[in-house]
Design an enzyme around this catalytic site. Structure first.
Site, PDB file in Angstrom:
ATOM      1  N   SER A 194       0.795  -1.225   0.000  1.00 24.94           N
ATOM      2  CA  SER A 194       0.000   0.000   0.000  1.00 24.94           C
ATOM      3  C   SER A 194       0.828   1.276   0.000  1.00 24.94           C
ATOM      4  O   SER A 194       0.346   2.326  -0.408  1.00 24.94           O
ATOM      5  CB  SER A 194      -0.941  -0.004   1.193  1.00 24.94           C
ATOM      6  OG  SER A 194      -0.216   0.047   2.395  1.00 24.94           O
TER       7      SER A 194
ATOM      8  N   HIS B  86      -6.235  -4.210  -1.012  1.00 23.19           N
ATOM      9  CA  HIS B  86      -6.092  -3.025  -1.871  1.00 23.19           C
ATOM     10  C   HIS B  86      -6.329  -3.347  -3.344  1.00 23.19           C
ATOM     11  O   HIS B  86      -5.863  -2.603  -4.221  1.00 23.19           O
ATOM     12  CB  HIS B  86      -4.705  -2.401  -1.705  1.00 23.19           C
ATOM     13  CG  HIS B  86      -4.612  -1.461  -0.543  1.00 23.19           C
ATOM     14  ND1 HIS B  86      -5.188  -0.212  -0.540  1.00 23.19           N
ATOM     15  CD2 HIS B  86      -4.024  -1.596   0.665  1.00 23.19           C
ATOM     16  CE1 HIS B  86      -4.954   0.390   0.612  1.00 23.19           C
ATOM     17  NE2 HIS B  86      -4.245  -0.435   1.366  1.00 23.19           N
TER      18      HIS B  86
ATOM     19  N   LYS C 241     -12.698  -1.130   1.895  1.00 24.40           N
ATOM     20  CA  LYS C 241     -12.003  -0.252   0.945  1.00 24.40           C
ATOM     21  C   LYS C 241     -12.879  -0.087  -0.303  1.00 24.40           C
ATOM     22  O   LYS C 241     -13.865   0.640  -0.248  1.00 24.40           O
ATOM     23  CB  LYS C 241     -10.605  -0.809   0.650  1.00 24.40           C
ATOM     24  CG  LYS C 241      -9.698  -0.687   1.880  1.00 24.40           C
ATOM     25  CD  LYS C 241      -8.258  -1.065   1.642  1.00 24.40           C
ATOM     26  CE  LYS C 241      -7.406  -0.672   2.846  1.00 24.40           C
ATOM     27  NZ  LYS C 241      -6.901  -1.820   3.614  1.00 24.40           N
TER      28      LYS C 241
END
Ligand SMILES: *Cc1c(COP(=O)(O)O)cnc(C)c1O
Length: 404
Positions: free
Chosen positions: A193, A221, A252
């Site tokens: 990330s 992610h 997310k």
């Protein structure tokens, strides 16, 4: 009693403040979105463009998700007041587990309150003292903590370094008096990330085959937007079948509320339902979150529009920032690190960005290596082309303001 501890903590907090690593929170008074009203503690709010959320697909305030959550509140109530195995499982929970499996192309899925909990659950029941867990050096904190909870031998390889991974696989052969580890698993984030770099999954899977190891990918992610159908980095690299355990978050791209999962071979999930401690001893996901996440998966499966918009925005931002002579880490992900090197400089530019109407965050040592301070920009499908250009212009103005 407390007086001593109070003094010690006050001193330690002052040290953190002095080191410049104290985390101050900004208060948002609108839904999470591409445009928010945000203020530092105690100051009035201003409208700014938000370029530091994990809201990749812009679903955090999507009307369909909000409607699905409201409907679930009416139909299924607010909370479950139970863990799953006592009386905390609604039909909705099972439906979401089936839909996640279908989306990822896995056999079974088990839900958790967060991906942090999913990673905390997965290792201890499956890997004991005769086993080996090999972890990328830049893996997420929750993987590191989850691995610590198991009694397996721990190995670490340099970030995305296949040569070092091979060396660690070799080292597992010394275990159990030279008989080798009973079970070996290679564990990696799908996307790192701080850099936006992808894990080298094809090479990892090849080494896993060569050494008879399992592969686990935490795709927090990437799930929802990487790969042709949004199934994540394994799909992106064409290695979906070769990954044994997937973990990920709903917090997310997939709506951004909360919740996580382990999705894997059937027997692995069956064992986690029996022995995964965060599953057995922590509350069920709220029905409204489950229902809205189902809607998020439907949106993602039904159309590539949001994914396409996200990557168009990322490409536009990378191109325009390069034209303005900013140094970026190369890549294709919607995480775009703008490199400044010096920690104080990155911090000053980030502050100036807020004055110029754009919310971004600077990261410096120890979160990233010494001398590699950066502003991590995250694009979203919620941004318009004009928003992206406004962010570029804010970077140009902030750099000029700071460098004088
Ligand atoms: C964000 C993140 C998590 C934590 O997810 P939560 O659902 O918020 O607990 C875990 N792993 C990785 C790689 C992440 O990026």
């Amino acid at each position: 009693m407390y007086t001593d501890l109070k003094d010690q903590l006050t001193a330690e907090l002052a040290e953190i403040e002095q080191a410049g690593t104290f985390k101050h929170e900004r208060i948002i008074s609108t839904p999470q979105s591409g445009r928010i009203t945000a203020a530092p503690m105690g100051r009035g709010g201003t409208e700014v463009l938000n370029f530091c959320a994990n809201n990749y697909l812009g679903l955090a305030d999507h009307p369909d998700l909000v409607a699905a959550a409201k409907k679930a509140l009416d139909d299924r109530g607010f909370g479950m007041a139970s863990v799953r195995f006592i009386c905390g499982t609604q039909d909705l929970h099972l439906q979401l587990e089936r839909e996640v499996s279908a989306f990822l192309g896995t056999e079974e899925t088990i839900l958790f309150s967060s991906c942090f909990d999913a990673n905390g659950a997965v290792f201890e029941p499956l890997f004991g003292k005769d086993d080996a867990i090999i972890s990328d050096a830049l893996n997420h904190a929750s993987l590191i903590d989850g691995i610590r909870l198991s009694k397996a031998a721990r190995y670490r390889y340099r970030n995305a370094d296949l040569e070092d991974l091979r060396a660690q696989l070799e080292a597992t052969r010394a275990q159990n008096d030279g008989a080798g580890a009973r079970r070996t698993i290679i564990v990696t984030d799908g996307v790192f990330s701080m850099d936006g770099y992808l894990a080298p999954l094809p090479g990892i899977c090849d080494l896993a085959d060569e050494y008879g190891a399992l592969v686990m990918v935490d795709d927090s992610h990437a799930v929802g937007f990487m790969g042709a159908t949004g199934a994540g980095t394994p799909e992106h690299f064409g290695v979906s079948e070769r990954v044994d355990i997937y973990t990920g978050t709903f917090g997310k791209a997939l709506g951004g509320a909360s919740g996580g999962y382990v999705s894997a071979r059937a027997e692995i999930v069956a064992m986690l339902r029996q022995k995964g401690r965060p599953y057995l001893f922590s509350n069920s996901l709220a029905p409204a979150i489950v229902a809205a996440t189902l809607t998020a998966l439907e949106l993602v499966a039904g159309s590539a529009e949001l994914r396409t918009k996200l990557f168009d925005n990322a490409e536009l931002f990378r191109r325009r920032m390069s034209e303005e002579d900013f140094e970026l880490l190369p890549g294709e992900h919607a995480i775009v690190p703008v490199m400044f090197g010096d920690a104080a400089l990155a911090g000053k530019v980030a502050d100036a960005m807020l004055d110029n109407g754009v919310f971004v965050t600077a990261f410096s040592y120890p979160v990233v290596p010494q001398g590699k301070a950066r502003i991590r920009v995250q694009l979203s499908a919620a941004h318009t082309e004009a928003d992206v250009e406004a962010a570029v212009q804010a970077f140009v103005a902030s750099r000029a303001a700071v460098q004088g």
